[in-house]
Design a protein around this motif. Structure first.
Motif, PDB file in Angstrom:
ATOM      1  N   PHE A  84      46.289   0.735 -11.744  1.00 17.70           N
ATOM      2  CA  PHE A  84      45.012   0.350 -11.177  1.00 17.70           C
ATOM      3  C   PHE A  84      44.857   0.988  -9.803  1.00 17.70           C
ATOM      4  CE2 PHE A  84      46.076  -3.401 -13.812  1.00 17.70           C
ATOM      5  CZ  PHE A  84      44.931  -3.465 -14.594  1.00 17.70           C
ATOM      6  N   THR A  85      43.639   1.206  -9.396  1.00 18.89           N
ATOM      7  CA  THR A  85      43.401   1.593  -8.018  1.00 18.89           C
ATOM      8  C   THR A  85      43.560   0.348  -7.159  1.00 18.89           C
ATOM      9  OG1 THR A  85      41.040   1.121  -8.087  1.00 18.89           O
ATOM     10  CG2 THR A  85      41.717   3.362  -8.724  1.00 18.89           C
ATOM     11  N   ALA A  86      43.747   0.533  -5.872  1.00 17.79           N
ATOM     12  CA  ALA A  86      43.870  -0.609  -4.970  1.00 17.79           C
ATOM     13  C   ALA A  86      42.639  -1.494  -5.053  1.00 17.79           C
ATOM     14  CB  ALA A  86      44.093  -0.119  -3.543  1.00 17.79           C
ATOM     15  N   GLU A  87      41.473  -0.893  -5.226  1.00 15.53           N
ATOM     16  CA  GLU A  87      40.233  -1.675  -5.327  1.00 15.53           C
ATOM     17  C   GLU A  87      40.221  -2.531  -6.591  1.00 15.53           C
ATOM     18  OE1 GLU A  87      40.171   1.771  -4.821  1.00 15.53           O
ATOM     19  OE2 GLU A  87      39.947   1.557  -2.660  1.00 15.53           O
ATOM     20  N   GLN A  88      40.713  -1.994  -7.709  1.00 14.09           N
ATOM     21  CA  GLN A  88      40.751  -2.760  -8.951  1.00 14.09           C
ATOM     22  C   GLN A  88      41.713  -3.940  -8.832  1.00 14.09           C
ATOM     23  OE1 GLN A  88      41.717   0.680 -11.335  1.00 14.09           O
ATOM     24  NE2 GLN A  88      39.803   0.481 -12.490  1.00 14.09           N
ATOM     25  N   VAL A  89      42.858  -3.714  -8.223  1.00 16.52           N
ATOM     26  CA  VAL A  89      43.818  -4.800  -8.041  1.00 16.52           C
ATOM     27  C   VAL A  89      43.207  -5.882  -7.154  1.00 16.52           C
ATOM     28  CG1 VAL A  89      46.054  -5.431  -7.040  1.00 16.52           C
ATOM     29  CG2 VAL A  89      45.847  -3.366  -8.414  1.00 16.52           C
ATOM     30  N   ALA A  90      42.520  -5.465  -6.106  1.00 17.35           N
ATOM     31  CA  ALA A  90      41.933  -6.414  -5.164  1.00 17.35           C
ATOM     32  C   ALA A  90      40.897  -7.325  -5.823  1.00 17.35           C
ATOM     33  CB  ALA A  90      41.304  -5.670  -3.990  1.00 17.35           C
ATOM     34  N   GLN A  91      40.327  -6.903  -6.940  1.00 21.34           N
ATOM     35  CA  GLN A  91      39.359  -7.736  -7.632  1.00 21.34           C
ATOM     36  C   GLN A  91      40.004  -8.976  -8.241  1.00 21.34           C
ATOM     37  OE1 GLN A  91      37.295  -5.271 -10.439  1.00 21.34           O
ATOM     38  NE2 GLN A  91      36.436  -3.951  -8.867  1.00 21.34           N
ATOM     39  N   THR A  92      41.255  -8.875  -8.626  1.00 19.50           N
ATOM     40  CA  THR A  92      41.923 -10.009  -9.256  1.00 19.50           C
ATOM     41  C   THR A  92      43.105 -10.505  -8.434  1.00 19.50           C
ATOM     42  OG1 THR A  92      41.274  -9.214 -11.441  1.00 19.50           O
ATOM     43  CG2 THR A  92      43.030 -10.839 -11.367  1.00 19.50           C
ATOM     44  N   CYS A  93      44.094  -9.685  -8.249  1.00 19.11           N
ATOM     45  CA  CYS A  93      45.315 -10.073  -7.532  1.00 19.11           C
ATOM     46  C   CYS A  93      45.187  -9.649  -6.073  1.00 19.11           C
ATOM     47  CB  CYS A  93      46.534  -9.452  -8.198  1.00 19.11           C
ATOM     48  SG  CYS A  93      46.794 -10.037  -9.883  1.00 19.11           S
ATOM     49  N   LYS A  94      44.453 -10.429  -5.347  1.00 21.41           N
ATOM     50  CA  LYS A  94      44.091 -10.078  -3.980  1.00 21.41           C
ATOM     51  C   LYS A  94      45.286  -9.971  -3.040  1.00 21.41           C
ATOM     52  CE  LYS A  94      39.540 -12.222  -4.487  1.00 21.41           C
ATOM     53  NZ  LYS A  94      39.102 -11.198  -5.317  1.00 21.41           N
ATOM     54  N   LEU A  95      46.352 -10.634  -3.351  1.00 26.49           N
ATOM     55  CA  LEU A  95      47.498 -10.676  -2.449  1.00 26.49           C
ATOM     56  C   LEU A  95      48.492  -9.529  -2.657  1.00 26.49           C
ATOM     57  CD1 LEU A  95      48.141 -12.730  -0.218  1.00 26.49           C
ATOM     58  CD2 LEU A  95      49.718 -13.806  -1.817  1.00 26.49           C
ATOM     59  N   LEU A  96      48.345  -8.755  -3.734  1.00 29.56           N
ATOM     60  CA  LEU A  96      49.340  -7.711  -4.027  1.00 29.56           C
ATOM     61  C   LEU A  96      49.575  -6.749  -2.870  1.00 29.56           C
ATOM     62  CD1 LEU A  96      51.366  -6.286  -5.830  1.00 29.56           C
ATOM     63  CD2 LEU A  96      49.464  -5.114  -6.938  1.00 29.56           C
TER      64      LEU A  96
END
Length: 186
Positions: free
Chosen positions: A50-62
């Motif tokens: 995933f791109t960082a933006e895609q991860v931020a949509q769900t797993c905000k803390l990653l």
């Protein structure tokens, strides 16, 4: 299928350039679990970058957990010369736990759904919501960082300090135990 997804995940984490994972992408192993009324329990597993933006949509803390892990490893780097790999890992995990606990105290609303070093029983009882379950209890699984996104979605951050990736048994255990956690855990 699960074994193959785990192998791809571990390869993408250890050598992302060989699999085509870009510098701005974060590797994640995603599970969609549901109970089918006619076919019984079903699990869908995918391994994607995933791109960082895609991860931020769900797993905000990653990104934050990764940064905390990197900072903790750098802070403890002198230990690598004298400590065992296990002791180094414990030191890094302890520092990540300390940092997240501090954030929970300073911003309880923002971090109210985040639980560092949480233990979970096979039945889904956790050290966060049940007095009969405590951290490190026998026959529980320890989660490094657990983020409850909503009633149906959770993110598990498994901090790694060595060369080992996720094993099939660890992945299966995490999925089976976390599907039993009540959606209201916050």
């Amino acid at each position: 299928m699960v074994r193959g997804a785990i192998a791809l995940y571990n390869a993408a984490v250890s050598r992302p350039e060989l699999i085509g994972v870009g510098e701005t992408e974060l590797v994640a192993l995603a599970f969609k679990v549901w109970d089918g009324s006619r076919t019984g329990n079903s699990i869908t597993v995918t391994q994607v970058a995933f791109t960082a933006e895609q991860v931020a949509q769900t797993c905000k803390l990653l990104p934050e957990v990764q940064a905390l892990t990197n900072e903790a490893a750098a802070k403890m780097s002198a230990m690598r010369l004298t400590a065992t790999p296990q002791n180094f890992g414990i030191a890094v995990h302890t520092e990540v736990h300390r940092q997240i606990t501090m954030r929970k105290l300073l911003a309880p609303v923002q971090y109210g759904n985040v639980h560092p070093e949480m233990s979970i029983s096979a039945g889904g009882l956790t050290s966060v919501d049940d007095d009969d379950v405590y951290y490190g209890q026998v026959e529980t699984s320890r989660l490094d960082v657990y983020e409850r996104v909503n009633a149906t979605t959770a993110c598990i951050y498994d901090v790694k300090t060595g060369r080992r990736g996720l094993s099939l048994s660890r992945t299966t255990d995490l999925v089976s135990r976390t599907t039993n956690i009540p959606g209201s855990l916050m």
